[in-house]
Design a protein around this motif. Structure first.
Motif, PDB file in Angstrom:
ATOM      1  N   VAL A 151       0.851  -1.203   0.000  1.00  0.00           N
ATOM      2  CA  VAL A 151       0.000   0.000   0.000  1.00  0.00           C
ATOM      3  C   VAL A 151       0.881   1.245   0.000  1.00  0.00           C
ATOM      4  O   VAL A 151       1.861   1.315   0.746  1.00  0.00           O
ATOM      5  CB  VAL A 151      -0.921   0.022   1.248  1.00  0.00           C
ATOM      6  CG1 VAL A 151      -1.665   1.348   1.357  1.00  0.00           C
ATOM      7  CG2 VAL A 151      -1.906  -1.138   1.203  1.00  0.00           C
ATOM      8  N   ASN A 157      -0.960   4.453  -0.717  1.00  0.00           N
ATOM      9  CA  ASN A 157      -1.932   5.511  -0.461  1.00  0.00           C
ATOM     10  C   ASN A 157      -3.055   4.930   0.397  1.00  0.00           C
ATOM     11  O   ASN A 157      -3.459   3.781   0.224  1.00  0.00           O
ATOM     12  CB  ASN A 157      -2.512   6.039  -1.778  1.00  0.00           C
ATOM     13  CG  ASN A 157      -3.564   7.110  -1.551  1.00  0.00           C
ATOM     14  OD1 ASN A 157      -3.250   8.215  -1.123  1.00  0.00           O
ATOM     15  ND2 ASN A 157      -4.811   6.776  -1.837  1.00  0.00           N
ATOM     16  N   ILE A 158      -3.546   5.738   1.327  1.00  0.00           N
ATOM     17  CA  ILE A 158      -4.602   5.281   2.220  1.00  0.00           C
ATOM     18  C   ILE A 158      -5.564   6.424   2.487  1.00  0.00           C
ATOM     19  O   ILE A 158      -5.163   7.600   2.464  1.00  0.00           O
ATOM     20  CB  ILE A 158      -3.992   4.740   3.543  1.00  0.00           C
ATOM     21  CG1 ILE A 158      -5.029   3.948   4.338  1.00  0.00           C
ATOM     22  CG2 ILE A 158      -3.394   5.872   4.380  1.00  0.00           C
ATOM     23  CD1 ILE A 158      -4.417   3.142   5.474  1.00  0.00           C
ATOM     24  N   THR A 159      -6.830   6.108   2.716  1.00  0.00           N
ATOM     25  CA  THR A 159      -7.775   7.167   3.056  1.00  0.00           C
ATOM     26  C   THR A 159      -7.626   7.520   4.530  1.00  0.00           C
ATOM     27  O   THR A 159      -7.188   6.703   5.346  1.00  0.00           O
ATOM     28  CB  THR A 159      -9.229   6.732   2.795  1.00  0.00           C
ATOM     29  OG1 THR A 159      -9.574   5.681   3.700  1.00  0.00           O
ATOM     30  CG2 THR A 159      -9.415   6.259   1.361  1.00  0.00           C
ATOM     31  N   ASN A 175      -9.667   5.092   6.647  1.00  0.00           N
ATOM     32  CA  ASN A 175      -9.047   3.790   6.874  1.00  0.00           C
ATOM     33  C   ASN A 175      -7.849   3.896   7.820  1.00  0.00           C
ATOM     34  O   ASN A 175      -7.579   2.972   8.598  1.00  0.00           O
ATOM     35  CB  ASN A 175      -8.621   3.159   5.549  1.00  0.00           C
ATOM     36  CG  ASN A 175      -9.795   2.566   4.798  1.00  0.00           C
ATOM     37  OD1 ASN A 175     -10.851   2.289   5.377  1.00  0.00           O
ATOM     38  ND2 ASN A 175      -9.633   2.359   3.500  1.00  0.00           N
ATOM     39  N   LEU A 176      -7.135   5.023   7.754  1.00  0.00           N
ATOM     40  CA  LEU A 176      -6.021   5.236   8.681  1.00  0.00           C
ATOM     41  C   LEU A 176      -6.551   5.299  10.113  1.00  0.00           C
ATOM     42  O   LEU A 176      -5.956   4.729  11.037  1.00  0.00           O
ATOM     43  CB  LEU A 176      -5.276   6.523   8.321  1.00  0.00           C
ATOM     44  CG  LEU A 176      -3.920   6.754   8.986  1.00  0.00           C
ATOM     45  CD1 LEU A 176      -2.938   5.649   8.631  1.00  0.00           C
ATOM     46  CD2 LEU A 176      -3.353   8.122   8.564  1.00  0.00           C
ATOM     47  N   TRP A 212      -3.816  -5.839   6.058  1.00  0.00           N
ATOM     48  CA  TRP A 212      -3.574  -4.936   4.936  1.00  0.00           C
ATOM     49  C   TRP A 212      -4.458  -5.239   3.724  1.00  0.00           C
ATOM     50  O   TRP A 212      -4.707  -4.361   2.901  1.00  0.00           O
ATOM     51  CB  TRP A 212      -2.093  -4.961   4.546  1.00  0.00           C
ATOM     52  CG  TRP A 212      -1.241  -4.215   5.522  1.00  0.00           C
ATOM     53  CD1 TRP A 212      -0.438  -4.729   6.489  1.00  0.00           C
ATOM     54  CD2 TRP A 212      -1.148  -2.788   5.647  1.00  0.00           C
ATOM     55  NE1 TRP A 212       0.160  -3.728   7.219  1.00  0.00           N
ATOM     56  CE2 TRP A 212      -0.257  -2.520   6.717  1.00  0.00           C
ATOM     57  CE3 TRP A 212      -1.723  -1.715   4.967  1.00  0.00           C
ATOM     58  CZ2 TRP A 212       0.068  -1.220   7.113  1.00  0.00           C
ATOM     59  CZ3 TRP A 212      -1.401  -0.418   5.360  1.00  0.00           C
ATOM     60  CH2 TRP A 212      -0.514  -0.178   6.421  1.00  0.00           C
ATOM     61  N   VAL A 236      -7.382  -2.930   2.989  1.00  0.00           N
ATOM     62  CA  VAL A 236      -7.178  -1.604   2.376  1.00  0.00           C
ATOM     63  C   VAL A 236      -6.432  -1.727   1.055  1.00  0.00           C
ATOM     64  O   VAL A 236      -5.753  -0.800   0.614  1.00  0.00           O
ATOM     65  CB  VAL A 236      -6.433  -0.655   3.343  1.00  0.00           C
ATOM     66  CG1 VAL A 236      -7.299  -0.304   4.533  1.00  0.00           C
ATOM     67  CG2 VAL A 236      -5.116  -1.254   3.810  1.00  0.00           C
ATOM     68  N   LEU A 257       3.249   6.834   3.370  1.00  0.00           N
ATOM     69  CA  LEU A 257       1.890   6.675   2.866  1.00  0.00           C
ATOM     70  C   LEU A 257       1.252   8.024   2.557  1.00  0.00           C
ATOM     71  O   LEU A 257       1.199   8.910   3.415  1.00  0.00           O
ATOM     72  CB  LEU A 257       1.025   5.935   3.887  1.00  0.00           C
ATOM     73  CG  LEU A 257       1.465   4.520   4.268  1.00  0.00           C
ATOM     74  CD1 LEU A 257       0.517   3.948   5.320  1.00  0.00           C
ATOM     75  CD2 LEU A 257       1.522   3.611   3.048  1.00  0.00           C
ATOM     76  N   ILE A 273      -2.095  10.270   1.911  1.00  0.00           N
ATOM     77  CA  ILE A 273      -3.435  10.221   2.519  1.00  0.00           C
ATOM     78  C   ILE A 273      -4.430  10.877   1.569  1.00  0.00           C
ATOM     79  O   ILE A 273      -4.269  12.046   1.202  1.00  0.00           O
ATOM     80  CB  ILE A 273      -3.461  10.935   3.880  1.00  0.00           C
ATOM     81  CG1 ILE A 273      -2.467  10.291   4.857  1.00  0.00           C
ATOM     82  CG2 ILE A 273      -4.873  10.901   4.471  1.00  0.00           C
ATOM     83  CD1 ILE A 273      -2.358  11.010   6.189  1.00  0.00           C
TER      84      ILE A 273
END
Length: 293
Positions: free
Chosen positions: A115, A117-119, A122-123, A134, A137, A208, A210
């Motif tokens: 991963v 990139n994460i929202t 979700n973080l 993982w 996501v 990461l 966001i």
């Protein structure tokens, strides 16, 4: 002859004593934020080279330690990633705030999680224990291991105030420095944590993004990347002359224009936004385009 010899020895001893007195060292002790330690140490070394007889001692311990130590007059300068008003038990009115720099904070993960990139949502779910693998996501089938900073950490306070406002973080192992966190995340499959930008450089861990926004200094300057904090140096209201001289040096041209960007920090003069102790942001100048993850 013996009397003459005693006279000469006496003169030499006197010169030695006087010389020793002339070499008296002025010491400035700095304790606190591990995020600011890299900058404080390098600036302290540069300052020593230019000011003979001045010893700048820099130690970590966390923002809470820095604030409490300077309040108790145990050290000359307490460094902190948070405002003194944000720390329980600290009388901010007793201290003088000197904003030196701005530092971005980024979530980091082990490079094998799959991963980049994460929202933000979700973080939040990862750090509150609602997401535990993982693959939930879009990453690999790996259990998530959360690594936290210690409770006295200003980096942790900044992260939780921006990412987890009003939420209860999962209980996890804690580390007291950015460097320790990076090493553990790099060597632990499925690990995730957060560290200051200068410590995240290199290929050891995965930074990461966001919601598609990359963790870059450009985005911090424009407040597109909300996860940032000031690097404060706190002193007593009327610090000693040698302490004030070093503060002036930290706010001067060499540190602000040369050393700060070289080490990955941001000069307070380059920020397009200001932030107060309550977390309110205010536009003060406009700049260029954002960086996209």
């Amino acid at each position: 002859m013996r009397g003459k010899l005693k006279f000469i020895i006496g003169i030499l001893l006197a010169i030695t004593v006087l010389t020793g007195c002339g070499r008296k060292t002025d010491k400035v002790t700095i304790v606190g934020s591990s995020a600011m330690q890299l900058l404080a140490e390098q600036a302290g070394n540069d300052y020593r080279l230019q000011h003979k007889g001045v010893n700048i001692t820099v130690q970590g311990g966390g923002s809470g330690t820095g604030l409490s130590q300077v309040q108790e007059r145990a050290v000359a300068i307490g460094t902190s990633d948070i405002f003194a008003e944000q720390k329980k038990g600290i009388n901010a009115a007793q201290l003088q705030d000197h904003k030196i720099a701005v530092i971005g904070i980024t979530p980091i993960a082990n490079k094998e999680v799959g991963v980049k990139n994460i929202t933000r949502t979700n973080l939040q779910k990862i750090f509150t224990g609602k997401i535990t693998n993982w693959k939930q996501v879009g990453g690999h089938n790996l259990p998530i291991t959360v690594i936290n900073r210690s409770k006295g950490s200003g980096t942790r306070t900044s992260f939780e105030s921006v990412i987890l406002p009003g939420l209860v973080p999962i209980k996890a192992q804690e580390q007291d420095s950015n460097g320790a966190v990076k090493k553990i995340v790099a060597s632990t499959p499925g690990a995730i944590s957060y560290i200051a930008f200068p410590y995240a450089e290199g290929n050891a861990v995965q930074k990461l993004a966001i919601d598609g926004i990359a963790p870059t200094n450009t985005n911090v300057k424009q407040n597109k990347w909300k996860l940032w904090s000031y690097e404060h140096m706190y002193t007593q209201k009327h610090p000693q002359a040698r302490t004030q001289a070093f503060i002036n040096y930290m706010q001067g041209t060499h540190v602000q224009r040369d050393l700060i960007p070289k080490l990955g920090y941001i000069s307070v003069h380059d920020m397009e936004y200001e932030r107060d102790a309550q977390g309110n942001d205010k536009l003060v100048r406009k700049g260029g385009k954002q960086d996209v993850g």
